[in-house]
Design an enzyme around this catalytic site. Sequence first.
Site, short mmCIF file in Angstrom:
data_model
loop_
_atom_site.label_atom_id
_atom_site.label_comp_id
_atom_site.label_asym_id
_atom_site.label_seq_id
_atom_site.Cartn_x
_atom_site.Cartn_y
_atom_site.Cartn_z
N HIS A 155 0.29 -1.24 -0.23
CA HIS A 155 -0.30 -0.10 -0.26
C HIS A 155 0.97 1.10 0.22
O HIS A 155 0.27 1.97 0.26
CB HIS A 155 -0.87 0.15 1.53
N SER A 276 14.56 22.16 -16.48
CA SER A 276 13.00 22.55 -16.71
C SER A 276 13.99 23.60 -17.35
O SER A 276 14.68 24.21 -17.20
CB SER A 276 13.14 22.59 -14.48
N LYS A 282 15.49 21.74 -11.41
CA LYS A 282 15.26 20.99 -11.32
C LYS A 282 15.58 20.30 -12.31
O LYS A 282 16.97 20.10 -13.16
CB LYS A 282 13.38 21.33 -11.88
N GLU A 289 9.43 8.78 -16.89
CA GLU A 289 8.06 9.17 -17.26
C GLU A 289 7.62 9.08 -18.26
O GLU A 289 6.84 8.38 -18.71
CB GLU A 289 8.45 10.67 -16.95
#
Length: 435
Positions: A155, A276, A282, A289
């Site tokens: 979980h 970024s 970043k 992804e």
Amino acid sequence: MKLWAGRFSKEVDKRTNDFNSSISTDSRMYRYDITGSMAHASMLAAKGIISAEDGKKITDALADIMADIDEGRLLIDPNAEDIHTFIEQTLTERIGDAGKRLHTGRSRNDQVALDIRLYLRDECGEVIKELNELIDTLSAKGDAYGDAIMPGYTHLQKAQPITFKAHLTAYTEMLKRDVGRVEDAAKRMNYSPLGSGALAGTTYPIDRAMTAEALGFDGYTLSTLDGVSDRDFCIELASALSLIMVHLSRLSEEIVLWSSWEFKFIELDDAFSTGSSIMPQKKNPDIPELVRGKSGRVFGDLMTLLTVMKGLPLAYNKDMQEDKDAIFDAFDTVKICLTTLIPMIDTMKVLPENMRKAAAGGFINATDCADYLVSKGLPFRDAYKATGEVVAACIKAGKTLETFSIDEYKQICDKFDEGVYEAIKLENCVKRRGM
Ligand code: ARG
């Protein structure tokens, strides 16, 4: 001029041609188309259906066509109807009547069914090679950090301590099953449809076993109708590829989590990260992804194939031309995901101290505490309850199982003694589980 122009009194409309043409998709099969045609021509000559001289002219000219395309001397005409048409027309331009004899006892329907199988057989080999490389890369990463302890989750809540290696082994097991699935589908696909003709075979005394053997098949398809209209192998492979993408996507999801500041279990190499345009701090995990996102394409390809096939009456229907866009895209996508993930994983930095820190203090060893009481003779349910009380008392007192004093332990259950601290040491927890 179309191959089938004889029956028609007009040139085909440009829009019909553009809509009907599959050359932009199937030109990548040119080597397989030529190889299949060479085997067919040799068989026709061996059986005396065409002369030995014509057979040789055809195979020699086909070899030249292949070399010319390979080396850029012959450009595939983007307006041709499909790759089969283009090769046959080029052949006939080069050698005249002999070229016109190539299609004896054959149809584009068995030809395309053959080409896809030959093409996909090599693609399966590529994917299997890349899967094995990813398995090796993950195993090597696990071995390099053999004793690194991390939290295991259920979980997404810390559950029990595990080793980093055990976590990666879960993925290598998935990928091994993937290899098996691709191999299995490839084996079932490995039957030659050549000789099925348009659907009803042929009246020429062809030798299907001969072409099947020459092309490395395990045999030939027994039903000619099935031979030309079966695309099960595309669906099976798209399904195996979809499952590969499920696995790559799950692994990618973990890598995205692990590379966040909240986890920081790993750091991706700069060469495999992106920045970024506005936020200077970043460093983004774009690769995993994108892998996660691209899984949607492959599932879509599977759905395309299922939907294209589900309502088709026997045998060939033009709908089936849509098969190639889908199955080629599925293979292209899986291959590019694998070839990018492998070096990304190979170069990523593992941060075992952070994993160890995350595993400590979160009552992740509570099961081991209960097991310890069981070793002292308590039934598991009672041990579970007593440990639950320990956890509740720790939370109240702002302590962990490690900092809870022996007196406090004993207040909850008199079976506790100093041995509990050894029992709940994370290193001992994973060792006892054989990790
Ligand atoms: N381009 C076609 C395909 O990919 C080849 C087969 C054409 N057969 C036909 N009967 N029109 O399916």
